[in-house]
Enzyme design. Sequence first.
Site, short mmCIF file in Angstrom:
data_model
loop_
_atom_site.label_atom_id
_atom_site.label_comp_id
_atom_site.label_asym_id
_atom_site.label_seq_id
_atom_site.Cartn_x
_atom_site.Cartn_y
_atom_site.Cartn_z
N SER A 10 0.85 -1.18 0.00
CA SER A 10 0.00 0.00 0.00
C SER A 10 0.89 1.24 0.00
O SER A 10 1.81 1.33 0.82
CB SER A 10 -0.90 0.02 1.24
OG SER A 10 -1.76 -1.11 1.26
N SER A 239 7.24 -0.71 11.78
CA SER A 239 6.18 0.08 11.18
C SER A 239 6.80 1.03 10.17
O SER A 239 8.02 1.21 10.13
CB SER A 239 5.40 0.86 12.24
OG SER A 239 6.16 1.98 12.68
N LYS A 240 5.95 1.65 9.37
CA LYS A 240 6.43 2.59 8.37
C LYS A 240 6.99 3.86 8.99
O LYS A 240 7.54 4.70 8.29
CB LYS A 240 5.31 2.90 7.38
CG LYS A 240 4.96 1.68 6.52
CD LYS A 240 3.82 1.96 5.55
CE LYS A 240 3.55 0.72 4.70
NZ LYS A 240 2.44 0.91 3.75
N ARG A 241 6.87 3.98 10.31
CA ARG A 241 7.46 5.14 11.01
C ARG A 241 8.91 4.89 11.38
O ARG A 241 9.61 5.81 11.81
CB ARG A 241 6.64 5.45 12.26
CG ARG A 241 5.22 5.89 12.00
CD ARG A 241 4.52 6.31 13.28
NE ARG A 241 4.43 5.21 14.21
CZ ARG A 241 3.44 4.32 14.23
NH1 ARG A 241 2.47 4.41 13.34
NH2 ARG A 241 3.41 3.35 15.12
#
Length: 302
Positions: A10, A239-241
């Site tokens: 995504s 996570s994407k962080r």
Amino acid sequence: MSERGRFAPSPTGELHLGNARTALLSWLWSRQEGGGYALRIEDIDKPRVRPGMAEQQLEELRWLGLDWDGPPVFQSARTPDHEAALERLADHVYECFCSRAEIAAASAPHGDEGPRYPGTCANLTPAQREERRRTRPPSLRLRVPPGSLAFHDQILGPQELDTHQLVGDFVLRRGDGVFAYQLAVVVDDGEMGITQVLRGADLMASTARQILLHRLLGQPEPRWAHAPLVLAESGERLSKRDRSLSLSALRARGVDPRQVVAHLARLSGLEAPDRCSPIELVGGFELSKVGQEPVAIGRLPY
């Protein structure tokens, strides 16, 4: 039917090493069996999509040495197929006017899936539906039959999930018109001829719902494989962080992508030299070598 795998990111944030590991394993599984491989960008939730992120993700996957057959498929271009599938499911679907807050207030949380939908709108009369449409656009939910569903996972072994008990009737299209992940991914996998799905273990809970939809739509079910998650040094899931563990950060530092591939392979129980390309791993790849427990990324060797 020839084998065909896929990777479906995504474009809502940067790919991290956990995403890269999933992409590598799914690619190796497909190529080791002589199958095709597709790349699908799951971009239907437009408010969360970051401009330019899809192109960046494609570039980073190529940087790793991964390839795919044909051009990438953008899920947002497949809306007519999602609509057609929803029409075919009309006898199993009903309108729901509940907000998330109302659902949370009506039922206790149940595990990682949050509150189980209590069926508030399942048996509304036509007059009640008409009245509620005046103030709120409805979502559409699938009526889930009671009972558990068993399936075999190629990594984690036999599984059994009771969607009716854990989740209840689930959304196929939101009130704002956006198709839910559960429906879109099933329709796309069926239309694209996907026969094997390898993804992170965090999506295991979705599998029973997706098998149910495959069956209701009369589609062949793919083989499933859920890879245990890659954890940060702290023990938390990536996570994407996690900017320092993103592929873009590694590229910016000048890291050799062959080191990244080798590291991810070793985390997955595969034998690999200090540097290698994905194609060099195909001959010795066996899905049975991938462990069943989460793995910590540890200190990066690059």
